[in-house]
Design a protein around this motif. Structure first.
Motif, PDB file in Angstrom:
ATOM      1  N   THR A 128       0.840  -1.208   0.000  1.00 42.55           N
ATOM      2  CA  THR A 128       0.000   0.000   0.000  1.00 42.55           C
ATOM      3  C   THR A 128       0.874   1.258   0.000  1.00 42.55           C
ATOM      4  O   THR A 128       0.645   2.192  -0.784  1.00 42.55           O
ATOM      5  N   PHE A 188      -4.494   3.280   5.903  1.00 40.56           N
ATOM      6  CA  PHE A 188      -5.018   2.191   5.081  1.00 40.56           C
ATOM      7  C   PHE A 188      -4.093   0.976   5.141  1.00 40.56           C
ATOM      8  O   PHE A 188      -4.538  -0.166   5.159  1.00 40.56           O
ATOM      9  N   LEU A 196      -5.254  -2.755   6.448  1.00 43.28           N
ATOM     10  CA  LEU A 196      -5.104  -4.008   5.709  1.00 43.28           C
ATOM     11  C   LEU A 196      -4.375  -5.056   6.535  1.00 43.28           C
ATOM     12  O   LEU A 196      -4.699  -6.237   6.490  1.00 43.28           O
ATOM     13  N   VAL A 199     -12.005  -2.004  -0.058  1.00 38.72           N
ATOM     14  CA  VAL A 199     -11.492  -2.926   0.961  1.00 38.72           C
ATOM     15  C   VAL A 199     -12.621  -3.839   1.446  1.00 38.72           C
ATOM     16  O   VAL A 199     -12.438  -5.051   1.619  1.00 38.72           O
ATOM     17  N   LEU A 234      -6.981  -9.475  -1.266  1.00 44.85           N
ATOM     18  CA  LEU A 234      -6.433  -8.529  -0.273  1.00 44.85           C
ATOM     19  C   LEU A 234      -5.111  -7.918  -0.773  1.00 44.85           C
ATOM     20  O   LEU A 234      -4.837  -6.737  -0.537  1.00 44.85           O
ATOM     21  N   VAL A 259      -6.099  -5.388  -3.461  1.00 42.01           N
ATOM     22  CA  VAL A 259      -6.673  -4.158  -2.925  1.00 42.01           C
ATOM     23  C   VAL A 259      -5.624  -3.362  -2.146  1.00 42.01           C
ATOM     24  O   VAL A 259      -5.706  -2.131  -2.069  1.00 42.01           O
ATOM     25  N   ALA A 260      -4.650  -4.039  -1.606  1.00 39.57           N
ATOM     26  CA  ALA A 260      -3.572  -3.318  -0.904  1.00 39.57           C
ATOM     27  C   ALA A 260      -2.894  -2.355  -1.872  1.00 39.57           C
ATOM     28  O   ALA A 260      -2.634  -1.186  -1.546  1.00 39.57           O
ATOM     29  N   VAL A 282      -5.572   0.408  -3.124  1.00 36.46           N
ATOM     30  CA  VAL A 282      -5.894   1.418  -2.118  1.00 36.46           C
ATOM     31  C   VAL A 282      -4.754   2.436  -1.996  1.00 36.46           C
ATOM     32  O   VAL A 282      -5.010   3.643  -1.882  1.00 36.46           O
TER      33      VAL A 282
END
Ligand code: GRG
Length: 322
Positions: free
Chosen positions: A49, A66, A70, A140, A180, A183-184, A187
């Motif tokens: 991230t 963020f 995570l 997320v 995950l 999305v890490a 994001v």
């Protein structure tokens, strides 16, 4: 670049932020939360991230809430995955699992608390413009929930002991682990204000790194199984890349995903160097070499591996717990 130093510095930044967000208190729940959260995981997701935010042109610190969120969600998934009703593991991050130390009830609550806290932390990230924040939180939620990690875990449960196609396996992995990781990266990009083409490239990178990460994890589990704990047959009943493609096939798949991840970053210049180095580090983890054992203690991508002891597999064979 010196990826080991980079990972250590970023990991320490995340560790400090997590410890500060959940300071020690006298309650047993808080002790149990800190026991799992501050147990020295590799912090792959939060580091991705931070690195993605920088590619988008933002300071890494903007994305830190963020990144922490995570890691909280990831830790919750590990605590719940280790429970007797799931994998029934005794060890995690080189120490006894949460339920072994604090009991099943509290371990369930640790996961619940971490998942909830993650959303509080993201929503409270005041330095991130509200529209970006809302977009990132929604992503997320989707990645962690039924469409993503939780749904993938359910598919994984259903696949145990059954023949699984490569396509099905990819779907499980994309959701259970890949969502995950993807999305890490996304994001970080969203919070950092990435333009659409950079976001597209980073998303592709996150998807390929997510698959490579899981394939490597499967390879490590398989290697461990062959050499150490004698559970080969039962492990092969699980849906894994080595079980379906063989070790060599799985290694080739990991290499393909790695190459695709690097290719996605091709036009992103020197700012993307940390992401390139992380992708390469993931697929060349030291434990991957055939001769290596089960890893050394401490932080880093060579952190101790937890022997897998799937309760569900044991239950189906009638074997008593180890
Ligand atoms: C229980 C809702 C729920 C979901 C569980 C991700 C997951 C879904 C379970 C974890 C099981 C597992 C070991 C999967 C293999 C890939 C993986 C996520 C490994 C652990 O992640 P690392 O290597 O761990 O990043 P550290 O400890 O370094 O953070």
């Amino acid at each position: 670049m010196d990826v080991t130093r980079y990972l250590a510095a970023r990991g320490a930044l995340v560790d400090r932020a997590l410890a500060a967000r959940l300071p020690a208190t006298r309650t047993r729940l808080r002790q149990a939360i800190r026991y799992s959260l501050l147990a020295g995981g590799k912090r792959v997701r939060p580091i991705l991230t931070l690195a993605a935010a920088e590619v988008a042109g933002a300071p890494a610190r903007l994305a830190l809430p963020f990144a922490c969120a995570l890691e909280m969600i990831h830790t919750y998934s590990l605590v719940h995955d280790d429970l007797p009703a799931m994998d029934d593991d005794d060890l995690r991050r080189g120490r006894p699992t949460s339920h072994r130390v604090y009991g099943e009830g509290l371990a369930i609550l640790v996961g619940d608390a971490l998942l909830t806290e993650a959303f509080r932390v993201m929503v409270g990230a005041q330095a991130v413009p509200a529209a970006r924040r809302v977009a990132a939180v929604a992503e997320v939620a989707a990645a962690a929930g039924e469409q993503g990690m939780v749904g993938g875990q359910a598919l994984d449960l259903a696949a145990e002991g059954r023949r699984t196609s490569v396509a099905r396996l990819q779907d499980i992995h994309r959701r259970k682990t890949g969502a995950l990781l993807r999305v890490a990266v996304r994001v970080g990009a969203l919070v950092g204000g990435a333009n659409p083409s950079t976001l597209r490239r980073l998303t592709a990178y996150g998807e390929h790194v997510g698959l490579a990460f899981q394939i490597v994890d499967d390879i490590l589990d398989a290697a461990e199984t062959h050499t150490a704990d004698g559970r080969k047959d039962k492990e092969l009943a699980k849906a894994t890349y080595p079980a379906i493609l063989g070790l060599e096939g799985a290694r080739e798949s990991a290499a393909r995903e790695h190459a695709a991840a690097l290719s996605a970053l091709r036009l992103l210049g020197p700012k993307a160097e940390p992401l390139r180095a992380i992708a390469t580090h993931i697929i060349t983890r030291p434990e991957l070499s055939a001769s290596s054992g089960s890893g050394s203690a401490g932080r880093g991508f060579a952190a101790p591996r937890t022997p897998r002891a799937p309760a569900r597999a044991r239950a189906s064979t009638g074997e008593p717990p180890a």
